[in-house]
Design a protein around this motif. Structure first.
Motif, PDB file in Angstrom:
ATOM      1  N   ASN A 188       1.719  26.682 -77.015  1.00 28.39           N
ATOM      2  CA  ASN A 188       1.467  25.306 -77.471  1.00 28.39           C
ATOM      3  C   ASN A 188       1.375  24.316 -76.314  1.00 28.39           C
ATOM      4  OD1 ASN A 188       4.152  25.438 -76.738  1.00 28.39           O
ATOM      5  ND2 ASN A 188       4.828  23.962 -78.287  1.00 28.39           N
ATOM      6  N   LYS A 189       1.117  24.817 -75.113  1.00 26.87           N
ATOM      7  CA  LYS A 189       1.061  23.949 -73.922  1.00 26.87           C
ATOM      8  C   LYS A 189      -0.382  23.609 -73.571  1.00 26.87           C
ATOM      9  CE  LYS A 189       5.516  24.195 -73.488  1.00 26.87           C
ATOM     10  NZ  LYS A 189       5.793  24.970 -74.713  1.00 26.87           N
TER      11      LYS A 189
ATOM     12  N   CYS B 136      11.293  27.680 -68.490  1.00 28.03           N
ATOM     13  CA  CYS B 136      10.190  26.885 -67.968  1.00 28.03           C
ATOM     14  C   CYS B 136       9.046  26.834 -68.984  1.00 28.03           C
ATOM     15  CB  CYS B 136       9.694  27.498 -66.657  1.00 28.03           C
ATOM     16  SG  CYS B 136       8.305  26.610 -65.927  1.00 28.03           S
ATOM     17  N   ASN B 137       8.273  25.767 -68.942  1.00 28.20           N
ATOM     18  CA  ASN B 137       7.129  25.635 -69.850  1.00 28.20           C
ATOM     19  C   ASN B 137       6.112  26.752 -69.674  1.00 28.20           C
ATOM     20  OD1 ASN B 137       8.236  23.317 -70.884  1.00 28.20           O
ATOM     21  ND2 ASN B 137       6.462  22.009 -70.488  1.00 28.20           N
ATOM     22  N   CYS B 138       6.087  27.359 -68.485  1.00 26.21           N
ATOM     23  CA  CYS B 138       5.132  28.442 -68.256  1.00 26.21           C
ATOM     24  C   CYS B 138       5.479  29.685 -69.089  1.00 26.21           C
ATOM     25  CB  CYS B 138       5.069  28.811 -66.773  1.00 26.21           C
ATOM     26  SG  CYS B 138       6.502  29.756 -66.162  1.00 26.21           S
TER      27      CYS B 138
ATOM     28  N   ASP C 125       1.199  23.829 -63.510  1.00 23.20           N
ATOM     29  CA  ASP C 125       0.110  24.398 -62.721  1.00 23.20           C
ATOM     30  C   ASP C 125       0.346  25.881 -62.458  1.00 23.20           C
ATOM     31  OD1 ASP C 125      -1.216  22.026 -62.679  1.00 23.20           O
ATOM     32  OD2 ASP C 125      -1.408  21.910 -60.503  1.00 23.20           O
ATOM     33  N   HIS C 126       1.617  26.295 -62.305  1.00 21.42           N
ATOM     34  CA  HIS C 126       1.902  27.699 -62.031  1.00 21.42           C
ATOM     35  C   HIS C 126       1.846  28.507 -63.335  1.00 21.42           C
ATOM     36  CE1 HIS C 126       5.954  26.284 -63.252  1.00 21.42           C
ATOM     37  NE2 HIS C 126       6.118  27.541 -63.671  1.00 21.42           N
TER      38      HIS C 126
ATOM     39  N   VAL D 229       4.912  35.030 -64.338  1.00 21.76           N
ATOM     40  CA  VAL D 229       4.691  36.358 -63.763  1.00 21.76           C
ATOM     41  C   VAL D 229       4.495  37.373 -64.873  1.00 21.76           C
ATOM     42  CG1 VAL D 229       5.699  38.182 -62.348  1.00 21.76           C
ATOM     43  CG2 VAL D 229       6.030  35.772 -61.722  1.00 21.76           C
ATOM     44  N   SER D 230       5.374  37.338 -65.829  1.00 21.60           N
ATOM     45  CA  SER D 230       5.284  38.167 -67.023  1.00 21.60           C
ATOM     46  C   SER D 230       6.013  37.433 -68.130  1.00 21.60           C
ATOM     47  CB  SER D 230       5.903  39.553 -66.781  1.00 21.60           C
ATOM     48  OG  SER D 230       7.274  39.427 -66.429  1.00 21.60           O
ATOM     49  N   LYS D 231       6.089  38.012 -69.294  1.00 22.60           N
ATOM     50  CA  LYS D 231       6.701  37.339 -70.424  1.00 22.60           C
ATOM     51  C   LYS D 231       8.136  36.918 -70.100  1.00 22.60           C
ATOM     52  CE  LYS D 231       7.448  37.729 -75.391  1.00 22.60           C
ATOM     53  NZ  LYS D 231       7.302  38.587 -76.597  1.00 22.60           N
ATOM     54  N   GLY D 232       8.371  35.605 -70.163  1.00 21.18           N
ATOM     55  CA  GLY D 232       9.711  35.067 -69.932  1.00 21.18           C
ATOM     56  C   GLY D 232      10.115  34.990 -68.484  1.00 21.18           C
ATOM     57  N   ILE D 233       9.226  35.301 -67.531  1.00 18.97           N
ATOM     58  CA  ILE D 233       9.578  35.280 -66.105  1.00 18.97           C
ATOM     59  C   ILE D 233       8.772  34.189 -65.397  1.00 18.97           C
ATOM     60  CG2 ILE D 233       9.703  36.569 -63.956  1.00 18.97           C
ATOM     61  CD1 ILE D 233      11.549  37.621 -66.132  1.00 18.97           C
ATOM     62  N   CYS D 234       9.482  33.182 -64.867  1.00 20.25           N
ATOM     63  CA  CYS D 234       8.852  32.069 -64.151  1.00 20.25           C
ATOM     64  C   CYS D 234       8.823  32.378 -62.652  1.00 20.25           C
ATOM     65  CB  CYS D 234       9.626  30.785 -64.398  1.00 20.25           C
ATOM     66  SG  CYS D 234       9.113  29.389 -63.375  1.00 20.25           S
ATOM     67  N   PRO D 235       7.675  32.233 -61.975  1.00 20.61           N
ATOM     68  CA  PRO D 235       7.616  32.496 -60.532  1.00 20.61           C
ATOM     69  C   PRO D 235       8.450  31.529 -59.702  1.00 20.61           C
ATOM     70  CG  PRO D 235       5.590  31.453 -61.278  1.00 20.61           C
ATOM     71  CD  PRO D 235       6.376  31.786 -62.500  1.00 20.61           C
ATOM     72  N   LEU D 236       8.799  30.369 -60.285  1.00 19.84           N
ATOM     73  CA  LEU D 236       9.636  29.388 -59.579  1.00 19.84           C
ATOM     74  C   LEU D 236      11.110  29.522 -59.969  1.00 19.84           C
ATOM     75  CD1 LEU D 236       7.339  26.213 -59.833  1.00 19.84           C
ATOM     76  CD2 LEU D 236       7.435  27.951 -58.036  1.00 19.84           C
TER      77      LEU D 236
END
Length: 382
Positions: free
Chosen positions: A94-95, A87-89, A71-72, A75-82
């Protein structure tokens, strides 16, 4: 009834007791983990249903962890807010979002509840397609070790896996009195005991060391927040306390329990990365499994010989009784035949006497015959 086993080597006996302690610890933790896991799952689903627009269509059985879009959003390429690594984000190409509008939200919740920094859920232990309906599939994401994919409940999971769930899941921390997140906390210490017990160089422990292990297991189950007040946990405590008694009896059932634990440990090693160290570890466990099984067989063989001796004596007694019964039956049959024969002869004589009772001389002769016959046979059976 399980047979008692007498272990002459005290250090080996202490090792067996420590292994049994792990089993009792699991018995005390499993119902607690199952209950809290269900509460967490209910909270996650309720929150999703209250906050998601459109409302999620539960259950879902179509998503895959490799293609699930969280769901999230990154933030930018390769950076997960969590702050999750890989992370899948971070790989959105392909998600795909959950068609039922639920699995992506559960994915986020698992990351947010994970206690490690950065959070590292172990997705391989879990089946995403069951997240929306099976609480334990969510809990298994907090077991940061391979080998638990086929475990469908807390009862199926060993004490190491249960301790992983408690330590790595912030939701559980609110139900634990001690600081589980702190360094060298009791729960983390006890989690290491399984490795120390089953991966030791030999199957022996000093009594003081075994008792130390058991005392810490008891302390875990007497944690003052929830566990201390749970009946199932305190029943396990009593079993652990019995292990420390000098007269504690080890049975063949206990041997089977330890064999099962070693076998489970071997399976987990097979799930691990296939390298030299893992192969050596697996071979060592397999050796212990075979040695332990041999010891159990030897103990059972000793019981078998003793039982066979008792059985042989019992069979001998039964045969003697059967022989005596056959002889008595034979004698009884002979007596019945003799009785029938005597009765027949007596009837014939009685008829002759009745027919010729006018002739006194003949009557005297018959009477004499009867007396002689009586003396010869000792008695006449009428």
């Amino acid at each position: 009834m399980a047979h008692e086993i007498h272990l002459k080597n005290n250090k080996y006996r202490q090792w067996v007791k420590a292994g049994l302690g792990l089993g009792y610890l699991k018995e005390g933790l499993a119902p607690f983990c199952d209950d809290i896991g269900r509460q967490q799952h209910n909270d996650i689903i309720n929150k999703i249903q209250q906050t998601k627009t459109p409302q999620p269509n539960v259950p879902c059985g179509t998503c895959q962890i490799t293609t699930l879009q969280p769901d999230h959003v990154r933030v930018s390429k390769g950076i997960c807010p969590l702050n999750q690594d890989k992370c899948n984000c971070c790989f959105p190409n392909n998600k795909r979002p959950c068609p039922n509008n639920v699995c992506g939200a559960i994915y986020d919740s698992i990351i947010q509840y994970h206690a490690s920094i950065p959070p590292v859920p172990f997705w391989k232990n879990s089946d995403v397609q069951q997240w929306s309906t099976e609480p334990w599939e969510v809990c298994k994401c907090f077991i940061n070790a391979p080998g638990y994919k086929d475990k469908t409940s807390a009862v199926d999971t060993d004490c190491t896996g249960l301790l992983h769930v408690i330590i790595n899941n912030n939701y559980f921390h609110s139900h634990i009195g001690c600081n589980v997140a702190g360094p060298n906390n009791l729960f983390s210490k006890v989690r290491q005991y399984r490795n120390e017990i089953f991966h030791s160089s030999n199957m022996e422990l000093e009594e003081s060391k075994a008792n130390c292990y058991i005392d810490d297991m008891i302390a875990v189950l007497q944690d003052g927040k929830d566990l201390l007040h749970r009946q199932d946990a305190q029943q396990a405590v009593r079993k652990l306390q019995d292990l420390k008694k000098k007269d504690f009896i080890i049975t063949t059932v206990d041997f089977d329990e330890i064999l099962g634990q070693i076998n489970e440990e071997m399976k987990k090693v097979l799930y691990s990365v296939d390298d030299a160290a893992t192969k050596e570890e697996y071979d060592d466990l397999k050796k212990k499994f075979i040695e332990f099984k041999t010891k159990m067989s030897e103990e059972k063989e000793g019981e078998k010989l003793e039982n066979e001796k008792e059985l042989s004596e019992l069979k001998k007694t039964i045969m003697e009784l059967e022989s005596q019964m056959v002889q008595e039956k034979k004698e009884k049959l002979e007596m019945e035949i003799e009785h029938a024969d005597l009765k027949k002869k007596f009837t014939v004589l009685e008829t002759l006497v009745s027919e010729q009772k006018e002739v006194k001389q003949l009557n005297d002769v018959c009477h004499t015959c009867i007396c002689i016959f009586a003396l010869k046979k000792i008695k006449i059976i009428c």
